[in-house]
Scaffold this active site. Structure first.
Site, PDB file in Angstrom:
ATOM      1  N   ASN A  26       0.830  -1.208   0.000  1.00 24.55           N
ATOM      2  CA  ASN A  26       0.000   0.000   0.000  1.00 24.55           C
ATOM      3  C   ASN A  26       0.865   1.258   0.000  1.00 24.55           C
ATOM      4  O   ASN A  26       0.593   2.222  -0.731  1.00 24.55           O
ATOM      5  CB  ASN A  26      -0.909   0.017   1.234  1.00 24.55           C
ATOM      6  CG  ASN A  26      -2.137  -0.863   1.078  1.00 24.55           C
ATOM      7  OD1 ASN A  26      -2.413  -1.391  -0.003  1.00 24.55           O
ATOM      8  ND2 ASN A  26      -2.868  -1.046   2.165  1.00 24.55           N
ATOM      9  N   ARG A  49      -9.947  -4.011 -14.823  1.00 25.41           N
ATOM     10  CA  ARG A  49      -8.841  -4.853 -14.346  1.00 25.41           C
ATOM     11  C   ARG A  49      -9.286  -6.304 -14.459  1.00 25.41           C
ATOM     12  O   ARG A  49     -10.321  -6.683 -13.911  1.00 25.41           O
ATOM     13  CB  ARG A  49      -8.485  -4.546 -12.887  1.00 25.41           C
ATOM     14  CG  ARG A  49      -7.997  -3.128 -12.627  1.00 25.41           C
ATOM     15  CD  ARG A  49      -7.495  -3.001 -11.190  1.00 25.41           C
ATOM     16  NE  ARG A  49      -7.349  -1.617 -10.782  1.00 25.41           N
ATOM     17  CZ  ARG A  49      -6.284  -0.870 -11.022  1.00 25.41           C
ATOM     18  NH1 ARG A  49      -5.273  -1.383 -11.696  1.00 25.41           N
ATOM     19  NH2 ARG A  49      -6.222   0.388 -10.607  1.00 25.41           N
ATOM     20  N   ARG A  78      -4.440   2.127 -13.662  1.00 25.74           N
ATOM     21  CA  ARG A  78      -3.079   2.311 -13.156  1.00 25.74           C
ATOM     22  C   ARG A  78      -2.440   1.002 -12.696  1.00 25.74           C
ATOM     23  O   ARG A  78      -3.032   0.222 -11.954  1.00 25.74           O
ATOM     24  CB  ARG A  78      -3.088   3.299 -11.984  1.00 25.74           C
ATOM     25  CG  ARG A  78      -1.695   3.822 -11.647  1.00 25.74           C
ATOM     26  CD  ARG A  78      -1.729   4.702 -10.429  1.00 25.74           C
ATOM     27  NE  ARG A  78      -2.606   5.841 -10.556  1.00 25.74           N
ATOM     28  CZ  ARG A  78      -2.237   7.007 -11.105  1.00 25.74           C
ATOM     29  NH1 ARG A  78      -1.036   7.147 -11.588  1.00 25.74           N
ATOM     30  NH2 ARG A  78      -3.086   8.007 -11.157  1.00 25.74           N
ATOM     31  N   HIS A  84     -14.532   3.352 -15.867  1.00 28.70           N
ATOM     32  CA  HIS A  84     -14.438   2.586 -14.623  1.00 28.70           C
ATOM     33  C   HIS A  84     -15.711   1.790 -14.350  1.00 28.70           C
ATOM     34  O   HIS A  84     -15.752   0.967 -13.437  1.00 28.70           O
ATOM     35  CB  HIS A  84     -14.139   3.554 -13.467  1.00 28.70           C
ATOM     36  CG  HIS A  84     -13.810   2.889 -12.172  1.00 28.70           C
ATOM     37  ND1 HIS A  84     -14.672   2.882 -11.098  1.00 28.70           N
ATOM     38  CD2 HIS A  84     -12.709   2.198 -11.762  1.00 28.70           C
ATOM     39  CE1 HIS A  84     -14.113   2.239 -10.085  1.00 28.70           C
ATOM     40  NE2 HIS A  84     -12.921   1.811 -10.457  1.00 28.70           N
ATOM     41  N   TYR A 144     -12.293  -9.615  -2.702  1.00 28.71           N
ATOM     42  CA  TYR A 144     -12.937  -8.303  -2.630  1.00 28.71           C
ATOM     43  C   TYR A 144     -14.441  -8.502  -2.403  1.00 28.71           C
ATOM     44  O   TYR A 144     -15.059  -9.342  -3.061  1.00 28.71           O
ATOM     45  CB  TYR A 144     -12.761  -7.522  -3.933  1.00 28.71           C
ATOM     46  CG  TYR A 144     -11.393  -6.950  -4.188  1.00 28.71           C
ATOM     47  CD1 TYR A 144     -10.254  -7.470  -3.595  1.00 28.71           C
ATOM     48  CD2 TYR A 144     -11.234  -5.877  -5.067  1.00 28.71           C
ATOM     49  CE1 TYR A 144      -8.996  -6.940  -3.852  1.00 28.71           C
ATOM     50  CE2 TYR A 144      -9.977  -5.348  -5.333  1.00 28.71           C
ATOM     51  CZ  TYR A 144      -8.864  -5.885  -4.726  1.00 28.71           C
ATOM     52  OH  TYR A 144      -7.620  -5.364  -4.995  1.00 28.71           O
ATOM     53  N   ARG A 151     -14.527   2.428   3.867  1.00 25.98           N
ATOM     54  CA  ARG A 151     -13.351   1.603   4.148  1.00 25.98           C
ATOM     55  C   ARG A 151     -12.079   2.420   4.288  1.00 25.98           C
ATOM     56  O   ARG A 151     -11.299   2.238   5.199  1.00 25.98           O
ATOM     57  CB  ARG A 151     -13.152   0.567   3.038  1.00 25.98           C
ATOM     58  CG  ARG A 151     -11.968  -0.358   3.282  1.00 25.98           C
ATOM     59  CD  ARG A 151     -11.519  -1.049   2.013  1.00 25.98           C
ATOM     60  NE  ARG A 151     -10.720  -0.173   1.168  1.00 25.98           N
ATOM     61  CZ  ARG A 151     -10.718  -0.204  -0.158  1.00 25.98           C
ATOM     62  NH1 ARG A 151     -11.504  -1.027  -0.800  1.00 25.98           N
ATOM     63  NH2 ARG A 151      -9.949   0.616  -0.847  1.00 25.98           N
ATOM     64  N   HIS A 210     -15.220  -3.533  -0.720  1.00 26.12           N
ATOM     65  CA  HIS A 210     -15.128  -2.864  -2.019  1.00 26.12           C
ATOM     66  C   HIS A 210     -16.479  -2.468  -2.614  1.00 26.12           C
ATOM     67  O   HIS A 210     -16.535  -1.713  -3.579  1.00 26.12           O
ATOM     68  CB  HIS A 210     -14.383  -3.779  -2.999  1.00 26.12           C
ATOM     69  CG  HIS A 210     -13.902  -3.101  -4.236  1.00 26.12           C
ATOM     70  ND1 HIS A 210     -14.502  -3.264  -5.463  1.00 26.12           N
ATOM     71  CD2 HIS A 210     -12.876  -2.232  -4.439  1.00 26.12           C
ATOM     72  CE1 HIS A 210     -13.873  -2.539  -6.369  1.00 26.12           C
ATOM     73  NE2 HIS A 210     -12.877  -1.905  -5.779  1.00 26.12           N
TER      74      HIS A 210
END
Length: 718
Positions: A69, A396, A426, A456, A489, A585, A613
């Site tokens: 992270n 992703r 990214r 997205h 997730y 979160r 998530h």
């Protein structure tokens, strides 16, 4: 440039005192985004330190995540602050801090975090592993058998891939790769009457960082690769005396600026953008504890790093290697009890997924329920002769994606397949480029995202020819079409054959693939066109109802709350009398519990076994409750610079399920932390409350619902 603080002095006198002095000095209504994110990472670190509820190998995972992270945080967020500062941008953020002040505050907070992280590693993790006969050895602790093993391993495997780099008049300082682990050395200069020679050796990333050694029958022994190299370092510097050596690692600015507007070919521009990352400015230098001053000064000079961005590490650099230790076989008793994602009750025993969806909307709750129906949906569509077209967004995907393979198969079967592969996701750019080319070769029409916007949203459309005409089937989700992350997730997905959703999905894909405008949408709100206005309208309506003396409530379950406009709307709603519960979160820039501003707002964060998530938005709406799912958080980037969707849940049973999910999260007493007005995340008071870990509850619920569905099917078949 004037510094705000002296790092060593402040760590001695107490970081908390300093933080309280500066954090809210200019604007008391908001938390700083970067410091709030660091508080999230602190909660991850707390899980690594929590020996009461987390098994030791799970604690390793959390400790590793803290490091990974921080890597991304520096490469993206801290890098952005440096870019702003160097460009002369001096405007304060919503919390009142200039980029320079944020850099200083972040550095101080991270120094404290790393100190605590390695205290946990050295004083808690290593002893706990040793109790379980899992031992990470240092060279001095090796026995003869282990030394013999290492000797063969070094000469057969390590030595051939080592490349020593010496710096002298003819050889300049080498390019050191981002996030690579290296050993810096000073060699005695025998030939010239000058100072010592600097050299550096990269610890080969092509080899495993952690090397298993022979041990006793009940032992699992390891040694780090850099320790092996240090043991034999003289073999690559024959004839030179080594004065000193120590490990170091750099983090570069990976955001080198992608000029989409001037790019003739977005795919080629992204590929060049990826290559530029290795040249980015160094924004963090991690060094091994007790590195010599002379070595450190050379590194600081060559990398041109400010001293406050130098982090002395009391242990192995880059703890992400712990993930490899965490995954060792034969130690399941040191992990959480194994959990297998459960089948979706509505689909048990049903072979034709289209016939089931045509009758009723279906909600999927991952990872508690399996992601397999989503994969099977695409596979059936690919091989169904009645399916005419498949359209999907991919942000992703996994390294060996079954969905991508199914899409490719569909194109090869003659279906019209359109896929938007977001190349600007990214750190997944290279992976997405590979998949995009694979899909193109199969005959898919591939769109490489939109200029100026990241796509997205997660949406999948299947167009099918049926007896009564063309029918559209849609899947929408809060998370990615990634079969791997779907196991860790927490996300929600919806299957529907509602024609209004189908029409909206078609409109979105027409907008993505052409110049069509979203003039009329039946059900979906879409960013950056209508989503912000939709959220504002929903929040304001609750405020209106509260002013009229009606019950008014908002519940939001999301990843991050940063957008100033949304925060201000929530403040106004609180002042009007709306009761607001936020389950956030990560980053939360809203300050709850301030009298006259946000005393009716409560903020909770849950950090547990799975990564929270999902995005659920609930509005009481004068008794006609509205529940939405979305791919978007309440962040400026989601509302202004991304293509996102918000979709309503209309099925009464599904709406009740989502309300139960929200209720369980709000009642969590085990992994939940409450944010106070000073930025502290406090344990939930258990007084008078039932102990509840919401993630464990969802696991049990999914098992019970699947077993019940299997039993009902068995009884029906009999």
């Amino acid at each position: 440039m004037k510094k705000l603080w002296d790092i060593n002095l402040l760590l001695d006198v107490g970081v908390d005192v300093f933080m309280k002095k500066f954090e809210y000095k200019l604007n008391t209504n908001y938390f700083n985004r970067e410091l709030s994110w660091l508080e999230f990472n602190e909660r991850v670190l707390n899980e690594a330190c929590n020996s009461n509820t987390n098994p030791i190998l799970e604690r390793l995972k959390f400790l590793s995540i803290v490091s990974s992270n921080l890597d991304e945080f520096f490469m993206v967020r801290v890098a952005s602050l440096f870019d702003q500062m160097l460009a002369g941008y001096n405007e304060p953020d919503i919390a009142g801090f200039t980029p320079r002040e944020q850099i200083d505050l972040v550095a101080l907070r991270v120094h404290k975090m790393i100190k605590d992280q390695y205290k946990c590693y050295n004083n808690s993790i290593i002893p706990a592993l040793k109790k379980e006969n899992i031992i990470i050895l240092k060279p001095k602790k090796l026995n003869e058998k282990q030394k013999e093993f290492i000797d063969k391993f070094y000469y057969n495997t390590v030595y051939p891939v080592l490349t020593p780099m010496v710096v002298d008049r003819s050889r300049p300082f080498p390019l050191v790769l981002n996030q690579s682990l290296n050993i810096a050395l000073l060699l005695e200069n025998k030939e010239e009457n000058e100072g010592p020679i600097f050299a550096t050796v990269q610890v080969p990333s092509v080899l495993d960082r952690i090397v298993e050694l022979p041990g006793e029958d009940d032992e699992k022994c390891f040694i780090l690769l850099e320790d092996i190299i240090k043991m034999y370092i003289k073999t690559i510097f024959e004839g030179h005396n080594i004065i000193t050596m120590a490990c170091y690692r750099i983090t570069r600015n990976t955001d080198q600026g992608l000029n989409e507007e001037e790019a003739d070919d977005l795919l080629e521009a992204i590929q060049q953008y990826i290559k530029k990352r290795k040249w980015g400015m160094v924004i963090r230098l991690e060094i091994e504890k007790d590195m010599s001053t002379e070595l450190l000064e050379i590194l600081i000079r060559e990398f041109e790093v400010p001293r406050e961005t130098v982090y002395e590490i009391n242990g192995p650099l880059d703890l992400t290697f712990l993930m490899k230790v965490q995954s060792i076989e034969g130690y399941d008793h040191l992990r959480y009890p194994a959990y297998v994602p459960q089948p979706v009750p509505e689909l048990i025993g049903k072979e034709d997924i289209f016939s089931v969806i045509s009758q009723k909307d279906i909600l999927l709750h991952h990872p508690y329920q399996t992601f397999y129906p989503v994969i099977e949906f695409v596979r059936q569509a690919a091989n169904d002769p009645d399916v005419l077209a498949i359209k999907q967004t991919l942000y992703r995907v996994s390294g060996n994606s079954p969905i991508v393979e199914a899409l490719a198969q569909a194109a090869e079967n003659g279906k019209q397949v359109t896929v938007l592969v977001e190349l600007k996701a990214r750190f997944d750019e290279q992976n997405n480029i590979i998949w995009a080319k694979r899909l193109e070769m199969a005959g898919c029409h591939v769109i490489y995202g939109l200029v100026g916007l990241k796509t997205h949203c997660k949406i999948l459309l299947v167009v099918r020819r049926e007896e009564d005409g063309i029918k559209r089937y849609v899947h929408m989700s809060t998370g990615n079409y990634n079969d791997i992350t779907a196991k860790i997730y927490t996300d929600l997905g919806l299957f529907t054959a509602n024609p209004y959703f189908g029409a909206d999905a078609s409109a979105i894909f027409n907008m993505l693939s052409g110049y069509s405008k979203l003039n009329k949408m039946y059900k979906l709100a879409v960013a950056p066109v209508t989503l912000r206005k939709k959220f504002e309208k929903l929040i304001r309506q609750e405020a209106v109802n509260a002013r009229e003396g009606k019950k008014a409530r908002i519940i939001a379950n999301l990843n991050s709350l940063v957008d100033e406009g949304i925060i201000n709307e929530l403040y106004k709603a609180s002042q009007a009398g709306v009761e607001i519960d936020l389950i956030v979160r990560g980053i939360c820039c809203l300050r709850p519990g301030i009298e006259g501003l946000s005393e009716r707002i409560r903020v909770k964060s849950i950090v547990g076994r799975f990564l929270e998530h999902r995005r659920i938005y609930y509005f009481y709406n004068d008794g006609e409750e509205l529940v939405f799912l979305s791919s978007a958080d309440w962040m400026g980037r989601n509302l202004n610079r991304r293509v996102e969707i918000l979709f309503p849940i209309e099925d009464p049973d599904i709406k009740k399920r989502l309300m139960r999910i929200l209720d369980a999260c709000l009642k969590d007493t085990e992994k939940g932390r409450m944010l106070d007005k000073d930025g502290n995340y406090l344990k939930v008071s258990r007084k008078g409350k039932e102990r509840l870990n919401c993630q464990e509850y969802f696991c049990k619920l999914a098992i019970e619902e699947a077993q019940k569905a299997v039993l009902e099917k068995t009884e029906k078949d009999l």
